[in-house]
Design an enzyme around this catalytic site. Sequence first.
Site, PDB file in Angstrom:
ATOM      1  N   GLU A 152       0.751  -1.170  -0.076  1.00 37.81           N
ATOM      2  CA  GLU A 152       0.155   0.103  -0.089  1.00 37.81           C
ATOM      3  C   GLU A 152       0.823   1.324  -0.089  1.00 37.81           C
ATOM      4  O   GLU A 152       0.489   2.258   0.885  1.00 37.81           O
ATOM      5  CB  GLU A 152      -0.909  -0.075   1.161  1.00 37.81           C
ATOM      6  CG  GLU A 152      -2.064  -1.182   1.213  1.00 37.81           C
ATOM      7  CD  GLU A 152      -2.984  -1.275   2.222  1.00 37.81           C
ATOM      8  OE1 GLU A 152      -2.887  -0.572   3.301  1.00 37.81           O
ATOM      9  OE2 GLU A 152      -3.749  -2.309   2.289  1.00 37.81           O
TER      10      GLU A 152
ATOM     11  N   ASN B  61       2.536  -5.132  -3.035  1.00 38.45           N
ATOM     12  CA  ASN B  61       0.946  -5.488  -2.776  1.00 38.45           C
ATOM     13  C   ASN B  61       0.293  -4.386  -2.482  1.00 38.45           C
ATOM     14  O   ASN B  61       0.392  -3.429  -1.839  1.00 38.45           O
ATOM     15  CB  ASN B  61       1.039  -6.574  -1.679  1.00 38.45           C
ATOM     16  CG  ASN B  61      -0.137  -7.136  -1.211  1.00 38.45           C
ATOM     17  OD1 ASN B  61      -0.923  -7.804  -2.335  1.00 38.45           O
ATOM     18  ND2 ASN B  61      -1.043  -6.977  -0.039  1.00 38.45           N
TER      19      ASN B  61
ATOM     20  N   HIS C  12     -10.033  -6.311  -2.152  1.00 38.03           N
ATOM     21  CA  HIS C  12     -11.118  -6.078  -1.298  1.00 38.03           C
ATOM     22  C   HIS C  12     -12.223  -5.529  -1.990  1.00 38.03           C
ATOM     23  O   HIS C  12     -12.164  -4.364  -2.104  1.00 38.03           O
ATOM     24  CB  HIS C  12     -10.503  -5.444  -0.053  1.00 38.03           C
ATOM     25  CG  HIS C  12      -9.509  -6.199   0.664  1.00 38.03           C
ATOM     26  ND1 HIS C  12      -9.857  -7.275   1.356  1.00 38.03           N
ATOM     27  CD2 HIS C  12      -8.043  -5.555   0.846  1.00 38.03           C
ATOM     28  CE1 HIS C  12      -8.768  -7.814   1.970  1.00 38.03           C
ATOM     29  NE2 HIS C  12      -7.881  -6.791   1.817  1.00 38.03           N
TER      30      HIS C  12
ATOM     31  N   GLU D 100      -5.711 -11.102  -1.253  1.00 36.09           N
ATOM     32  CA  GLU D 100      -6.567 -10.620  -0.181  1.00 36.09           C
ATOM     33  C   GLU D 100      -8.073 -10.771  -0.424  1.00 36.09           C
ATOM     34  O   GLU D 100      -8.735  -9.948   0.227  1.00 36.09           O
ATOM     35  CB  GLU D 100      -6.176  -9.358   0.627  1.00 36.09           C
ATOM     36  CG  GLU D 100      -4.720  -9.427   0.750  1.00 36.09           C
ATOM     37  CD  GLU D 100      -4.187  -8.279   1.584  1.00 36.09           C
ATOM     38  OE1 GLU D 100      -5.207  -7.336   2.250  1.00 36.09           O
ATOM     39  OE2 GLU D 100      -3.019  -7.935   1.738  1.00 36.09           O
TER      40      GLU D 100
ATOM     41  N   ASP E  28     -11.718 -10.601  -0.721  1.00 32.18           N
ATOM     42  CA  ASP E  28     -13.009 -10.716   0.083  1.00 32.18           C
ATOM     43  C   ASP E  28     -14.124  -9.915  -0.731  1.00 32.18           C
ATOM     44  O   ASP E  28     -13.699  -8.691  -1.562  1.00 32.18           O
ATOM     45  CB  ASP E  28     -13.123 -10.576   1.621  1.00 32.18           C
ATOM     46  CG  ASP E  28     -12.254  -9.302   1.925  1.00 32.18           C
ATOM     47  OD1 ASP E  28     -12.474  -8.250   1.263  1.00 32.18           O
ATOM     48  OD2 ASP E  28     -11.824  -9.409   2.862  1.00 32.18           O
TER      49      ASP E  28
HETATM   50  C1  XIL Z   1      -6.075  -6.411   8.345  1.00 25.32           C
HETATM   51  C2  XIL Z   1      -5.943  -7.690   9.295  1.00 25.32           C
HETATM   52  O1  XIL Z   1      -7.046  -8.527   8.711  1.00 25.32           O
HETATM   53  C3  XIL Z   1      -6.746  -7.302  10.664  1.00 25.32           C
HETATM   54  O2  XIL Z   1      -6.868  -8.164  11.502  1.00 25.32           O
HETATM   55  C4  XIL Z   1      -6.136  -5.977  11.086  1.00 25.32           C
HETATM   56  O3  XIL Z   1      -6.628  -5.531  12.196  1.00 25.32           O
HETATM   57  C5  XIL Z   1      -5.840  -4.972  10.020  1.00 25.32           C
HETATM   58  O4  XIL Z   1      -5.083  -5.511   8.996  1.00 25.32           O
HETATM   59  N1  XIL Z   1      -4.703  -4.782   3.588  1.00 25.32           N
HETATM   60  C6  XIL Z   1      -3.666  -5.569   4.101  1.00 25.32           C
HETATM   61  C7  XIL Z   1      -3.941  -6.460   5.350  1.00 25.32           C
HETATM   62  O5  XIL Z   1      -2.662  -5.753   3.431  1.00 25.32           O
HETATM   63  O6  XIL Z   1      -2.609  -6.556   5.892  1.00 25.32           O
HETATM   64  C8  XIL Z   1      -4.966  -5.966   6.089  1.00 25.32           C
HETATM   65  O7  XIL Z   1      -5.154  -7.009   7.162  1.00 25.32           O
HETATM   66  C9  XIL Z   1      -6.389  -5.849   5.362  1.00 25.32           C
HETATM   67  C10 XIL Z   1      -5.965  -4.564   4.545  1.00 25.32           C
END
Ligand code: XIL
Length: 318
Positions: free
Chosen positions: A131, A172, A208, A238, A240
Amino acid sequence: DGLNTRAVAAGKQYFGSATDNGELTDTAYAAGLANTADFGQITPGNSMKWDATEKSRDTFTFTNGDVIADLAAKNGQKLRCHTLVWYSQLPTWVSSGGFDNATLITIMKNHITKTVTHWKGKCFHWDVANEALNEDGTYRANVFYNTIGPAYLPIAFAAAAAADPAAKLYYNDYNIESAGAKSTGAQNIVKLIKLYGAKIDGVGLQAHFIAGSTPSQSAQTSNLNAFVALGVEVAITELDIRQPTPATAAMTTQQAKDYAATVGACKAVAKCVGFTIWDYTDKYSWIPSVFSGQGAALPWDSNLVKKTEVYNAILNAW
Ligand code: XIL
């Protein structure tokens, strides 16, 4: 037969899930995660982040990350290690700044070298930087950028490559899943790292998503190909797909289609090597705690019951 079996049959290296230390005492959850028909790979959701590994300067704690690494080895799963350089979940001794350029470079390299060396040979992938971009594709003004400039990225990748030459090194980010300023920014990061002569192997697309407003399969496919054209592999890291809670049948049907679109895009791109969902059950999803009023984002519900429609949509899209 399962999500991982199908992904592998389609030529991918894995289908996997994020997990976290606190969840592993839930035996039904842990059994589901260990089922390699569904999950051939795991990612620690939190326990390899800077605030977990180096809470104070040069004092390292790898215990919780070791639990996840050992679990992957025990289950015979690949391990995506996450993440080395990120503005978030960064201890205040780093984020509050005050270090000059040379000192922060030393701190960052030390963090990377000691962390990557600790898990050397165990991390199939490392998310080296996470990020680093704003939505408009410019660099996020984090402490690393503000102190070191964009060179912090190639410096970080070079340090990771030196510590574990076999690990695939990834950039990422989220909202880089279709063409636009931020995806272009991520492509520029790949170019920058290569221009400096450092190694980058892949780009991780977090994905996401929001049910009903995810990029189309063709938009995702062409975007993945734009990264691949730069000489890197890609992975969905990641995924969802959230919806307003309580979930509705109509939104879940939409969500199933949206899952299939991302699977279809990865399937269509030979260099899309793998696919990870950000945990597998709504019971442990991060979504409700961060996006209030939203959730029901994963293929298993909060009682660990498989959502047949969503699960089958993923399965059959491979
Ligand atoms: C999230 C975790 O799932 C949570 O448990 C934590 O509180 C915050 O981070 N992008 C990412 C991940 O790269 O590391 C994040 O994970 C979600 C968004």
